[in-house]
Design a protein around this motif. Sequence first.
Motif, PDB file in Angstrom:
ATOM      1  N   TYR A 174       8.093  17.304  -1.023  1.00 49.66           N
ATOM      2  CA  TYR A 174       6.946  17.128  -1.914  1.00 49.66           C
ATOM      3  C   TYR A 174       5.755  16.514  -1.188  1.00 49.66           C
ATOM      4  CZ  TYR A 174       4.782  16.256  -6.501  1.00 49.66           C
ATOM      5  OH  TYR A 174       3.955  16.247  -7.588  1.00 49.66           O
ATOM      6  N   GLY A 175       6.010  15.780  -0.099  1.00 51.12           N
ATOM      7  CA  GLY A 175       4.926  15.207   0.682  1.00 51.12           C
ATOM      8  C   GLY A 175       5.205  13.783   1.111  1.00 51.12           C
ATOM      9  N   CYS A 176       4.271  13.267   1.891  1.00 45.11           N
ATOM     10  CA  CYS A 176       4.323  11.889   2.359  1.00 45.11           C
ATOM     11  C   CYS A 176       3.444  11.054   1.429  1.00 45.11           C
ATOM     12  CB  CYS A 176       3.804  11.822   3.797  1.00 45.11           C
ATOM     13  SG  CYS A 176       3.763  10.159   4.504  1.00 45.11           S
ATOM     14  N   TYR A 177       3.992   9.974   0.888  1.00 41.75           N
ATOM     15  CA  TYR A 177       3.266   9.120  -0.057  1.00 41.75           C
ATOM     16  C   TYR A 177       3.341   7.666   0.378  1.00 41.75           C
ATOM     17  CZ  TYR A 177       2.817  12.946  -3.360  1.00 41.75           C
ATOM     18  OH  TYR A 177       2.466  14.131  -3.957  1.00 41.75           O
ATOM     19  N   ASN A 178       2.308   6.912   0.015  1.00 45.50           N
ATOM     20  CA  ASN A 178       2.319   5.490   0.320  1.00 45.50           C
ATOM     21  C   ASN A 178       3.229   4.746  -0.654  1.00 45.50           C
ATOM     22  OD1 ASN A 178       0.267   5.936  -1.804  1.00 45.50           O
ATOM     23  ND2 ASN A 178      -0.066   3.740  -1.644  1.00 45.50           N
ATOM     24  N   GLU A 179       3.830   3.672  -0.152  1.00 50.68           N
ATOM     25  CA  GLU A 179       4.569   2.755  -1.016  1.00 50.68           C
ATOM     26  C   GLU A 179       3.526   1.953  -1.783  1.00 50.68           C
ATOM     27  OE1 GLU A 179       6.763   1.780  -3.115  1.00 50.68           O
ATOM     28  OE2 GLU A 179       8.372   1.868  -1.617  1.00 50.68           O
ATOM     29  N   SER A 209       6.486   2.934   7.771  1.00 51.61           N
ATOM     30  CA  SER A 209       6.237   1.585   7.288  1.00 51.61           C
ATOM     31  C   SER A 209       5.402   1.678   6.014  1.00 51.61           C
ATOM     32  CB  SER A 209       5.486   0.794   8.357  1.00 51.61           C
ATOM     33  OG  SER A 209       5.086  -0.456   7.848  1.00 51.61           O
ATOM     34  N   LEU A 210       6.018   1.371   4.879  1.00 54.33           N
ATOM     35  CA  LEU A 210       5.390   1.479   3.559  1.00 54.33           C
ATOM     36  C   LEU A 210       4.924   2.901   3.258  1.00 54.33           C
ATOM     37  CD1 LEU A 210       3.438  -1.890   3.504  1.00 54.33           C
ATOM     38  CD2 LEU A 210       5.609  -1.367   2.391  1.00 54.33           C
ATOM     39  N   LYS A 211       5.695   3.861   3.766  1.00 49.43           N
ATOM     40  CA  LYS A 211       5.409   5.283   3.514  1.00 49.43           C
ATOM     41  C   LYS A 211       6.722   5.997   3.228  1.00 49.43           C
ATOM     42  CE  LYS A 211       1.376   5.121   6.439  1.00 49.43           C
ATOM     43  NZ  LYS A 211       1.488   3.692   6.760  1.00 49.43           N
ATOM     44  N   LEU A 212       6.672   6.922   2.287  1.00 53.89           N
ATOM     45  CA  LEU A 212       7.869   7.628   1.835  1.00 53.89           C
ATOM     46  C   LEU A 212       7.773   9.129   2.084  1.00 53.89           C
ATOM     47  CD1 LEU A 212       7.758   5.768  -1.491  1.00 53.89           C
ATOM     48  CD2 LEU A 212       9.890   5.892  -0.233  1.00 53.89           C
ATOM     49  N   SER A 213       8.806   9.689   2.678  1.00 52.68           N
ATOM     50  CA  SER A 213       8.973  11.147   2.713  1.00 52.68           C
ATOM     51  C   SER A 213       9.621  11.496   1.380  1.00 52.68           C
ATOM     52  CB  SER A 213       9.884  11.562   3.872  1.00 52.68           C
ATOM     53  OG  SER A 213       9.312  11.232   5.115  1.00 52.68           O
ATOM     54  N   VAL A 214       8.870  12.149   0.499  1.00 53.05           N
ATOM     55  CA  VAL A 214       9.324  12.375  -0.872  1.00 53.05           C
ATOM     56  C   VAL A 214       9.783  13.817  -1.063  1.00 53.05           C
ATOM     57  CG1 VAL A 214       8.639  12.337  -3.306  1.00 53.05           C
ATOM     58  CG2 VAL A 214       7.792  10.565  -1.749  1.00 53.05           C
ATOM     59  N   TYR A 215      10.910  13.956  -1.746  1.00 52.17           N
ATOM     60  CA  TYR A 215      11.469  15.255  -2.121  1.00 52.17           C
ATOM     61  C   TYR A 215      11.551  15.303  -3.639  1.00 52.17           C
ATOM     62  CZ  TYR A 215      12.615  15.815   2.773  1.00 52.17           C
ATOM     63  OH  TYR A 215      12.519  15.946   4.133  1.00 52.17           O
ATOM     64  N   ARG A 216      11.303  16.484  -4.198  1.00 52.16           N
ATOM     65  CA  ARG A 216      11.346  16.652  -5.653  1.00 52.16           C
ATOM     66  C   ARG A 216      12.405  17.693  -5.994  1.00 52.16           C
ATOM     67  NH1 ARG A 216       6.411  18.053  -9.825  1.00 52.16           N
ATOM     68  NH2 ARG A 216       7.755  18.209 -11.626  1.00 52.16           N
ATOM     69  N   THR A 224      10.412   9.374 -11.825  1.00 49.40           N
ATOM     70  CA  THR A 224       8.965   9.577 -11.719  1.00 49.40           C
ATOM     71  C   THR A 224       8.443   8.999 -10.414  1.00 49.40           C
ATOM     72  OG1 THR A 224       8.502   7.509 -12.873  1.00 49.40           O
ATOM     73  CG2 THR A 224       8.606   9.505 -14.223  1.00 49.40           C
ATOM     74  N   LEU A 225       7.336   9.546  -9.969  1.00 50.32           N
ATOM     75  CA  LEU A 225       6.600   9.035  -8.829  1.00 50.32           C
ATOM     76  C   LEU A 225       5.382   8.317  -9.393  1.00 50.32           C
ATOM     77  CD1 LEU A 225       6.023   8.947  -5.729  1.00 50.32           C
ATOM     78  CD2 LEU A 225       4.868  11.148  -6.013  1.00 50.32           C
ATOM     79  N   SER A 226       5.165   7.090  -8.993  1.00 51.86           N
ATOM     80  CA  SER A 226       4.071   6.290  -9.527  1.00 51.86           C
ATOM     81  C   SER A 226       2.736   7.030  -9.433  1.00 51.86           C
ATOM     82  CB  SER A 226       3.974   4.967  -8.765  1.00 51.86           C
ATOM     83  OG  SER A 226       2.812   4.266  -9.151  1.00 51.86           O
ATOM     84  N   GLY A 227       1.945   6.907 -10.485  1.00 50.58           N
ATOM     85  CA  GLY A 227       0.631   7.539 -10.524  1.00 50.58           C
ATOM     86  C   GLY A 227      -0.353   6.951  -9.532  1.00 50.58           C
ATOM     87  N   ILE A 228      -0.060   5.745  -9.014  1.00 51.33           N
ATOM     88  CA  ILE A 228      -0.961   5.147  -8.031  1.00 51.33           C
ATOM     89  C   ILE A 228      -0.522   5.424  -6.597  1.00 51.33           C
ATOM     90  CG2 ILE A 228      -1.829   3.368  -9.596  1.00 51.33           C
ATOM     91  CD1 ILE A 228       0.004   1.360  -8.171  1.00 51.33           C
ATOM     92  N   ALA A 229       0.583   6.130  -6.434  1.00 53.48           N
ATOM     93  CA  ALA A 229       1.004   6.542  -5.087  1.00 53.48           C
ATOM     94  C   ALA A 229       0.077   7.669  -4.638  1.00 53.48           C
ATOM     95  CB  ALA A 229       2.448   7.009  -5.095  1.00 53.48           C
ATOM     96  N   ALA A 265      13.462  11.933  -4.720  1.00 50.42           N
ATOM     97  CA  ALA A 265      14.195  11.216  -3.676  1.00 50.42           C
ATOM     98  C   ALA A 265      13.188  10.906  -2.577  1.00 50.42           C
ATOM     99  CB  ALA A 265      15.325  12.081  -3.120  1.00 50.42           C
ATOM    100  N   GLY A 266      13.211   9.688  -2.074  1.00 47.85           N
ATOM    101  CA  GLY A 266      12.272   9.317  -1.024  1.00 47.85           C
ATOM    102  C   GLY A 266      12.936   8.487   0.055  1.00 47.85           C
ATOM    103  N   LEU A 267      12.530   8.720   1.282  1.00 49.17           N
ATOM    104  CA  LEU A 267      13.073   7.988   2.424  1.00 49.17           C
ATOM    105  C   LEU A 267      11.972   7.144   3.046  1.00 49.17           C
ATOM    106  CD1 LEU A 267      14.428  11.178   2.656  1.00 49.17           C
ATOM    107  CD2 LEU A 267      15.975   9.671   3.867  1.00 49.17           C
ATOM    108  N   GLU A 268      12.328   5.901   3.397  1.00 53.00           N
ATOM    109  CA  GLU A 268      11.359   4.949   3.920  1.00 53.00           C
ATOM    110  C   GLU A 268      12.018   4.116   5.018  1.00 53.00           C
ATOM    111  OE1 GLU A 268       8.402   1.500   2.040  1.00 53.00           O
ATOM    112  OE2 GLU A 268       9.851   2.505   0.758  1.00 53.00           O
ATOM    113  N   TRP A 269      11.251   3.731   6.022  1.00 63.67           N
ATOM    114  CA  TRP A 269      11.702   2.840   7.090  1.00 63.67           C
ATOM    115  C   TRP A 269      12.907   3.379   7.873  1.00 63.67           C
ATOM    116  CZ3 TRP A 269       9.618  -1.026   9.633  1.00 63.67           C
ATOM    117  CH2 TRP A 269       8.606  -1.758   9.056  1.00 63.67           C
ATOM    118  N   SER A 270      13.075   4.675   7.937  1.00 66.97           N
ATOM    119  CA  SER A 270      14.148   5.305   8.722  1.00 66.97           C
ATOM    120  C   SER A 270      15.541   5.139   8.160  1.00 66.97           C
ATOM    121  CB  SER A 270      14.184   4.774  10.167  1.00 66.97           C
ATOM    122  OG  SER A 270      12.973   4.990  10.815  1.00 66.97           O
TER     123      SER A 270
END
Length: 159
Positions: free
Chosen positions: A35-40, A125-132, A97-102, A84-89
């Motif tokens: 789904y993309g890379c999103y900020n924490e 670092s404070l970034k998520l590889s997000v899958y939908r 849901t994915l936060s509307g402010i992400a 599903a999101g992966l962060e910090w390796s």
Amino acid sequence: MTLLLHLLLLLFIPLLTAADATVSIYDDSDKYIYYGCYNETTQVPGSAETRALGGGIDESLPGEMTVPKCLAFCGNGSTEYRYAGLEWSRECWCAQTLSGIAEKLDDTACNYPCEGDNTTACGGSLKLSVYRASFASRLASSSVFCLTIAGLVMARMLW
């Protein structure tokens, strides 16, 4: 002092390995699509320190995390999570849901390699590889069911 040094090294190993890493985006799931890379969002002003993928479940697998493990964790339990999101390796986050402010970032911002597969991106670092969750797989099975029901109703009406 030695324990503190070890803890600091464990925290910064992903930073050291990510600096020169070239990683790819995992795309081999029949249940989830990238789904993309999103900020924490925990540090975004006004967020009340809520997570981009909050209200679900999470797990950390130091030295073992891979995208397939995270997707299985989020999609194979009693609750199938939409995101599903992966962060910090090493961290896996699951939520409905994915936060509307992400904010969606360039994919290159999620450049930390997974600790269990150093060729695949696992956030940053404070970034998520997000899958939908992919609706195609769910749609296919529900469409067959609906067509079967519709066929039975039509057959009954003709008799």
